[in-house]
Write an enzyme that holds these catalytic residues in place. Structure first.
Site, PDB file in Angstrom:
ATOM      1  N   ASP A 175      -6.339  -3.648  -5.616  1.00  0.00           N
ATOM      2  CA  ASP A 175      -5.840  -4.282  -4.391  1.00  0.00           C
ATOM      3  C   ASP A 175      -6.415  -5.696  -4.265  1.00  0.00           C
ATOM      4  OD1 ASP A 175      -4.585  -4.748  -1.944  1.00  0.00           O
ATOM      5  OD2 ASP A 175      -6.086  -3.669  -0.780  1.00  0.00           O
ATOM      6  N   ASN A 198      -0.963  -7.351  -4.156  1.00  0.00           N
ATOM      7  CA  ASN A 198      -1.389  -6.342  -5.125  1.00  0.00           C
ATOM      8  C   ASN A 198      -0.235  -5.474  -5.607  1.00  0.00           C
ATOM      9  OD1 ASN A 198      -2.007  -5.423  -2.162  1.00  0.00           O
ATOM     10  ND2 ASN A 198      -1.486  -3.565  -3.284  1.00  0.00           N
ATOM     11  N   GLU A 208       0.853  -1.200   0.000  1.00  0.00           N
ATOM     12  CA  GLU A 208       0.000   0.000   0.000  1.00  0.00           C
ATOM     13  C   GLU A 208       0.885   1.246   0.000  1.00  0.00           C
ATOM     14  OE1 GLU A 208      -1.563  -2.933   1.374  1.00  0.00           O
ATOM     15  OE2 GLU A 208      -2.529  -2.333  -0.478  1.00  0.00           O
TER      16      GLU A 208
HETATM   17 CA    CA Z   1      -3.038  -4.689  -0.178  1.00  0.00          CA
END
Ligand code: CA
Length: 703
Positions: A322, A277, A196
């Protein structure tokens, strides 16, 4: 007399030595035969296949009503608890928040030792989803744990003393570790988290004896200008995977973290890992909107001795939501169309249940186990999803479900060979996504390239409400056998047993037992706080126990139900149950929130607007829930000096509150303080109105 005492002492010493030698006595042979050792829970998913099924049946569908608390062990924090304990010959080893480790007697809870890795506290801000840890591995007298600041540590199973410690990441970058290590063929396998925020993912194997790196496999390519990595992944990137990338992906790392699932498939001597992701999330911001971006969102098979590529299956080519494929991988032998097949099963974030031939990575079947609106179906010939074009939110916002929160997150699922069903903690949590046209990179903080949190587009409103299910999924028929609806998406991991039972905790603090065949509720226990971790069962001296860690955990503000956000959660607990158990949980004092921060200081509208912006950029992700202090109730907000000492100088960094001096100027930090005092004033007014009889509706402010 003296002689006899001496002999007795010598005997006791000998017994102690034997006990010590036996602590954590797991080797390859024992782990490979774990299926036939039901008294123990020897590794993360009980066996290498990670089915989380125990054949124990002393506690069963006819007597589970008599299950009661045998004992509990209070933990040292109310931060998230996600670990699955390991039980070896009467001793339980488990990790807790901040990657601490405990060993307790599995039949009494007596604490044998505790270990604190003394993390770099400021690394807490690099944890997307709290400073959680999902478990330890035990092997040949050692206990292994990965730490939030990126170390892999080996402890002596007998006393918790450090044997070796290796830094597995560049600690200046926003890497963390929350996953449980696995030990395979004498090597400790560990990945990391951080996609992230902006990192390059990889998985590594370290020698269990001395912590030396044996091999590393990067899941995404590096900057081509830097040449090959000298890693096990070089060949795959040179041959085919490197061509699937475009743009300047390396600037934000590319993502692809291996943050949860690693299984060893002894049938084909392969390590199978789940890859996460992209970083940033948005395919257009990451790879100019082009290419599959291998090995993002993939299930990847490697040679466990060399780390060399064997095969892969990419769940989401050109990942942009994601949608990780890091969720649990479970190995099984299924009969499909009358033929025995060696398969792996995964219920990843994207909401489809995948059954894959693990001899070659080819897709056998895939159907959605929750409602979804991003794909027409998964094409069984190509193995690729047939996407709905609008789901890529290219020219207008799209409310996608499942979302990056996942149809299924880290909470473990279980598979009962007895019922043939997989028990999935499933979620419905739509997010409206659109391009972040003002995308700016903030080093060390969230960088997704996506604007989220907008209202659902017209026509999609009715699908927006969050909820969850326990889904009992038939992997052969690819359909649900039964399901239980839950009012909140984040619910606990599951355990299936030979006693026809499925255990699962929920976000509202209940720990349940269901009939594994039809989902009828047979028993429940009120833990008074979320029970999200994976439960286990084991036997000591002929008595079967069921154990689970209680505590929140998950993503975004520790994932508590919206209507439980007013009070901070109590400290986590290890809960252990047995038939006829009569123990009680400790009493909890009532909670009084600290007063709002209120002062007469005056600030300009421009300062307040700027403060709101920086609060939402840097603060609210950790401080919008009740676990971490509400900043508009913080007494630090009453003094510019005190505020600066924390936000800029890092006065509380050992507690996990890092200095933001690299992200914020002193004036920007001061603007956040101004905004907090505004919220404090508003909170005070709302409270006064409520007390004056305004009553309902005066809820929490500022979040
Ligand atoms: Ca993630």
């Amino acid at each position: 007399m003296f002689k006899r005492a001496l002999a007795a002492a010598a005997l006791a010493l000998l017994a102690a030595c034997i006990q010590q030698a036996e602590n954590g006595a797991i080797d390859e042979q024992r782990l490979l035969a774990a299926e036939d050792d039901p008294d123990n829970w020897l590794s993360y998913g009980r066996t290498y296949a990670e089915q989380r099924f125990s054949p124990l049946e002393d506690v069963n569908d006819s007597n589970v009503g008599q299950l009661g608390l045998a004992f509990s062990v209070q933990l040292d924090t109310n931060r998230g608890q996600e670990a699955t304990p390991i039980v070896v010959d009467g001793i339980m080893y488990f990790s807790t928040a901040w990657s601490k480790v405990m060993a307790v007697k599995a039949d009494t809870g007596e604490v044998l030792w505790q270990y604190d890795p003394k993390n770099i506290g400021a690394k807490g801000v690099h944890a997307c989803c709290d400073v959680v840890n999902r478990g330890v591995a035990v092997w040949e007298g050692k206990v292994f744990v990965g730490t939030i600041d990126g170390r892999l540590i080996a402890l002596d199973a007998a006393n918790g003393k450090e044997v070796w410690s290796t830094v597995t990441v560049d600690q200046k970058k926003p890497y963390t570790i929350t996953m449980a290590p696995r030990v395979v063929r004498g090597k400790v396998i560990i990945g990391n988290s951080g996609a992230e925020l902006g990192v390059r993912g990889y998985v590594s194997a370290y020698d269990a004896n001395n912590g030396k790196l044996v091999w590393r496999f990067y899941t995404v390519p590096g900057n081509p200008a830097d040449g090959p990595d000298g890693a096990a992944s070089d060949e795959a990137f040179a041959k085919f995977a490197g061509k699937t990338w475009n743009g300047n992906w390396w600037e934000m790392g590319g993502g692809g973290t291996v943050w949860d699932s690693v299984v060893y498939d002894a049938d084909f001597n392969q390590l199978i890992v789940g890859v996460g992701n992209g970083s940033p999330w948005n395919h257009r911001a990451r790879s100019a909107g082009k290419g599959d971006n291998l090995f993002l969102s993939s299930i990847l098979a490697l040679d466990p001795d060399t780390g060399k590529y064997k095969w892969h299956y990419q769940v989401n080519p050109g990942e942009t939501w994601d949608f990780t494929a890091t969720q649990q991988i479970t190995l099984a032998d299924l009969t499909i169309d009358g033929k025995p097949r060696k398969v792996l099963m995964q219920a990843p974030k994207n909401g489809f249940f995948y059954v894959i031939d693990r001899s070659n990575g080819k897709l056998i079947s895939a159907e959605n186990f929750v409602p979804q609106n991003w794909a027409e179906k998964i094409d069984l010939v190509t193995g690729r999803p047939i996407e709905r074009p609008e789901a890529r939110f290219a020219d207008k916002p799209y409310m996608v479900y499942p979302s990056g929160l996942g149809a299924h997150a880290w909470m473990p699922m279980s598979y009962s060979p007895k019922t043939g069903l997989v028990y999935i903690p499933a979620m419905h949590a739509p997010i409206t996504m659109k391009d972040d046209v003002n995308y700016e990179r903030h080093p060390g903080r969230w960088n997704t390239g996506v604007n989220m949190g907008g209202l659902p587009p017209k026509g999609q409103e009715h699908e927006a409400a969050f909820m969850g299910w326990l889904v009992a999924w038939d992997p052969v028929k690819q359909k649900a056998a039964w399901k239980i609806e839950r009012p909140w998406p984040w619910n606990g991991g599951t355990l299936a047993t030979g006693g026809n039972l499925v255990f699962q905790g929920d976000a509202y603090g209940k720990f349940h037992a269901y009939d594994a065949r039809d989902g009828k509720e047979l028993w429940s226990f009120n833990a008074g706080q979320g029970v999200l971790a994976g439960p286990i069962t084991y036997r000591v001296n002929g008595v079967q126990y069921v154990a689970v860690l209680a505590g929140y955990g998950g993503s975004m503000g520790m994932a508590r139900p919206a209507d439980w956000m007013e009070t901070p959660p109590p400290p986590g607990q290890l809960l252990v149950f047995k038939l006829g158990g009569t123990a009680k949980l400790p009493e909890r004092p009532p909670y009084t929130p600290p007063p709002f921060a209120v002062s007469d200081e005056k600030f300009t509208p421009a300062q307040l607007a700027e403060g709101q912006k920086w609060y939402l950029t840097y603060c609210s992700i950790c401080h919008a829930g009740p676990t971490n202090p509400d900043l508009f109730r913080s007494q630090y907000a009453l003094s510019a000096d005190a505020w600066r000492s924390v936000v800029i100088d890092g006065a509380l960094q050992d507690n996990g509150m890092a200095s933001f001096s690299e992200q914020l100027t002193k004036d920007q930090a001061e603007s956040i303080r101004a905004y907090m005092l505004k919220l404090g004033k508003e909170g005070t007014a709302a409270e006064a109105a409520r007390k004056a009889g305004g009553g309902a509706g005066a809820g929490k402010t500022g979040a």
